[in-house]
Design an enzyme around this catalytic site. Structure first.
Site, PDB file in Angstrom:
ATOM      1  N   LYS A 126       0.898  -1.151  -0.162  1.00 19.67           N
ATOM      2  CA  LYS A 126      -0.029  -0.069  -0.138  1.00 19.67           C
ATOM      3  C   LYS A 126       0.963   1.272  -0.109  1.00 19.67           C
ATOM      4  O   LYS A 126       1.891   1.196   0.301  1.00 19.67           O
ATOM      5  CB  LYS A 126      -1.117   0.009   1.134  1.00 19.67           C
ATOM      6  CG  LYS A 126      -0.351  -0.050   2.706  1.00 19.67           C
ATOM      7  CD  LYS A 126      -1.197  -0.586   3.544  1.00 19.67           C
ATOM      8  CE  LYS A 126      -0.428  -0.577   4.926  1.00 19.67           C
ATOM      9  NZ  LYS A 126      -1.361  -1.251   5.870  1.00 19.67           N
TER      10      LYS A 126
ATOM     11  N   TYR B 253      13.774  30.174   9.078  1.00 22.69           N
ATOM     12  CA  TYR B 253      12.535  30.929   9.293  1.00 22.69           C
ATOM     13  C   TYR B 253      12.335  30.680  10.904  1.00 22.69           C
ATOM     14  O   TYR B 253      12.672  29.809  11.439  1.00 22.69           O
ATOM     15  CB  TYR B 253      11.253  30.032   8.739  1.00 22.69           C
ATOM     16  CG  TYR B 253      10.996  30.449   7.441  1.00 22.69           C
ATOM     17  CD1 TYR B 253      11.010  31.620   6.867  1.00 22.69           C
ATOM     18  CD2 TYR B 253      11.242  29.267   6.418  1.00 22.69           C
ATOM     19  CE1 TYR B 253      10.537  31.700   5.529  1.00 22.69           C
ATOM     20  CE2 TYR B 253      11.135  29.549   5.238  1.00 22.69           C
ATOM     21  CZ  TYR B 253      10.811  30.659   4.500  1.00 22.69           C
ATOM     22  OH  TYR B 253      10.707  31.042   3.273  1.00 22.69           O
TER      23      TYR B 253
HETATM   24  C1  LIG Z   1      -0.578  -2.048   6.528  1.00 23.32           C
HETATM   25  C2  LIG Z   1      -0.953  -3.336   6.816  1.00 23.32           C
HETATM   26  C3  LIG Z   1      -0.224  -4.483   7.150  1.00 23.32           C
HETATM   27  C4  LIG Z   1       1.323  -4.308   7.262  1.00 23.32           C
HETATM   28  O1  LIG Z   1       1.858  -3.694   8.392  1.00 23.32           O
HETATM   29  P1  LIG Z   1       3.185  -3.518   8.636  1.00 23.32           P
HETATM   30  O2  LIG Z   1       3.261  -3.088  10.248  1.00 23.32           O
HETATM   31  O3  LIG Z   1       3.961  -2.634   7.793  1.00 23.32           O
HETATM   32  O4  LIG Z   1       3.889  -4.844   8.441  1.00 23.32           O
HETATM   33  C5  LIG Z   1      -0.704  -5.577   7.370  1.00 23.32           C
HETATM   34  N1  LIG Z   1      -1.990  -5.944   7.467  1.00 23.32           N
HETATM   35  C6  LIG Z   1      -2.979  -4.944   7.544  1.00 23.32           C
HETATM   36  C7  LIG Z   1      -4.350  -4.994   7.577  1.00 23.32           C
HETATM   37  C8  LIG Z   1      -2.451  -3.570   7.318  1.00 23.32           C
HETATM   38  O5  LIG Z   1      -3.243  -2.599   7.056  1.00 23.32           O
END
Ligand SMILES: *Cc1c(COP(=O)(O)O)cnc(C)c1O
Length: 366
Positions: free
Chosen positions: A35, A255
């Site tokens: 993702k 800044y």
């Molecule tokens: C993002 C996600 C993962 C992976 O999580 P990590 O901590 O990056 O390994 C696994 N399962 C679900 C449902 C997620 O949303």
């Protein structure tokens, strides 16, 4: 020449997956989580690198799934977040596996059934508190779903909210899954169970069930950090020195004038800022970058396109020199976890916030 770029070691993706697999039962499948553009690493390239070693892939939403479809035509793609009603037809048409949180939602999907049953993954909320059927209602909800002829329950999943921080709570969640697994398998013969994210795989590999869902660990970052020695960070992030100046004592820098030089200083300006995803929150922290293998502290506020560091100790630093924000240089190393700690956030956010203006270079170049 790029002003700021990341270097992605695709070979390390495979090394990390292999390391995770070494702790898992041999019949356990891997859903590689890609993702948010594979946590900023490039979804298509990561999918290509991992396709022979992953049974499936997972993304957040329909549009991310569509981006991946061409790259991995023969692998299942899970959509981990709920799809909105208007997306459901396309989810089904493309054969993606949606995550479903109730019998009602499953019923909504059922109306899109053609000649094939629609495969879904049912999420059970055992403590994540985000989506899913609450655990006490799981049996009733699953029974209702089992009465929908158009629906095929591909898998039943849960998620750990604190796999890296709270072993007692995580263990309770995994025990709950274990305890109900026979009932689930009886209701849906052949159903696949999955619970473990990266922290879960690192900490509780004996609760692998049928599939695991690693994200961060594939990219070589371990949480909890005590497992870091097992993984190789895939991403390095670099920029350039674009200006070097000697500045007298008592001068204000950047800044808000939050930093005043306490001595005659040599300052280097770098070609990276918060618009690239280098966190504004690093301003005033103990953050440093690497130049010529030396730690050079960030001074003053990070700006949109430029960051200022102190190179007083390193007089040979010059415009054009390479700067490491995340990665290794000579004997020194900065991890995404270090940057996250300096910015008071988590490595997932540091990686996914790297902006697309930062060029992505895939190594090794075959
Ligand atoms: C993002 C996600 C993962 C992976 O999580 P990590 O901590 O990056 O390994 C696994 N399962 C679900 C449902 C997620 O949303």
């Amino acid at each position: 020449m790029f002003r700021s770029w990341t270097e992605i070691r695709s070979d390390f993706l495979k090394t990390n997956l292999k390391e995770l697999r070494s702790q898992l039962p041999s019949n356990c499948g891997v859903i590689s989580v890609l993702k948010a553009n594979a946590y900023g690493h490039g979804a298509v390239e990561v999918a290509t690198a991992l396709k022979t070693d992953s049974q499936a892939f997972a993304v957040a939403c329909l549009s991310e799934a569509l981006t991946l479809r061409q790259s991995v035509p023969d692998r299942d793609i899970f959509i981990l977040g709920p799809s909105v009603p208007t997306e459901r037809g396309d989810v089904v048409k493309n054969g993606f596996i949606p995550t479903v949180s109730s019998a009602e939602e499953a019923t909504e999907y059922a109306q899109y059934a053609g000649s094939h049953r629609i495969r879904i993954s049912v999420k059970i909320d055992t403590g994540m508190g985000r989506i899913g059927i609450w655990q006490d209602d799981a049996q009733a909800g699953l029974e209702a779903i089992s009465r929908l002829p158009a629906i095929s329950v591909h898998s039943i999943a849960t998620h750990l909210p604190s796999g890296d921080k709270d072993p007692v709570f995580s263990q309770q969640q995994l025990e709950w899954m274990q305890k109900h697994s026979d009932a689930f398998r009886k209701l849906f013969p052949g159903v696949l169970l999955h619970a473990l994210n990266s922290a879960g795989i690192l900490e509780f590999p004996h609760y692998a069930f049928d599939l695991v869902r690693p994200g961060l660990a594939l990219y070589g970052i371990a949480s909890p950090r005590k497992h870091q020695h097992r993984l190789k960070p895939v991403l390095s992030w670099k920029a350039r020195v674009i200006n070097v100046r000697d500045v007298n004592k008592g001068r204000s820098i950047s800044y808000g004038r939050t930093y005043i030089t306490s001595k005659l200083s040599r300052l280097a300006t770098l070609s990276v800022g918060y618009a690239d995803g280098y966190p504004l929150q690093l301003s005033g922290s103990s953050a440093y970058v690497l130049i010529h293998g030396h730690r050079c502290p960030v001074v003053g506020c990070i700006t949109m396109d430029q960051t200022i560091v102190d190179v007083s100790e390193h007089p040979t630093v010059s415009p054009g020199d390479e700067v490491v924000l995340i990665g290794e240089q000579q004997a020194e190393k900065i991890t995404a976890f270090d940057v996250a700690d300096w910015a008071n956030t988590i490595p997932w956010e540091i990686l996914t916030r790297i902006h697309r203006r930062v060029r992505c270079v895939f190594l090794p170049l075959y």
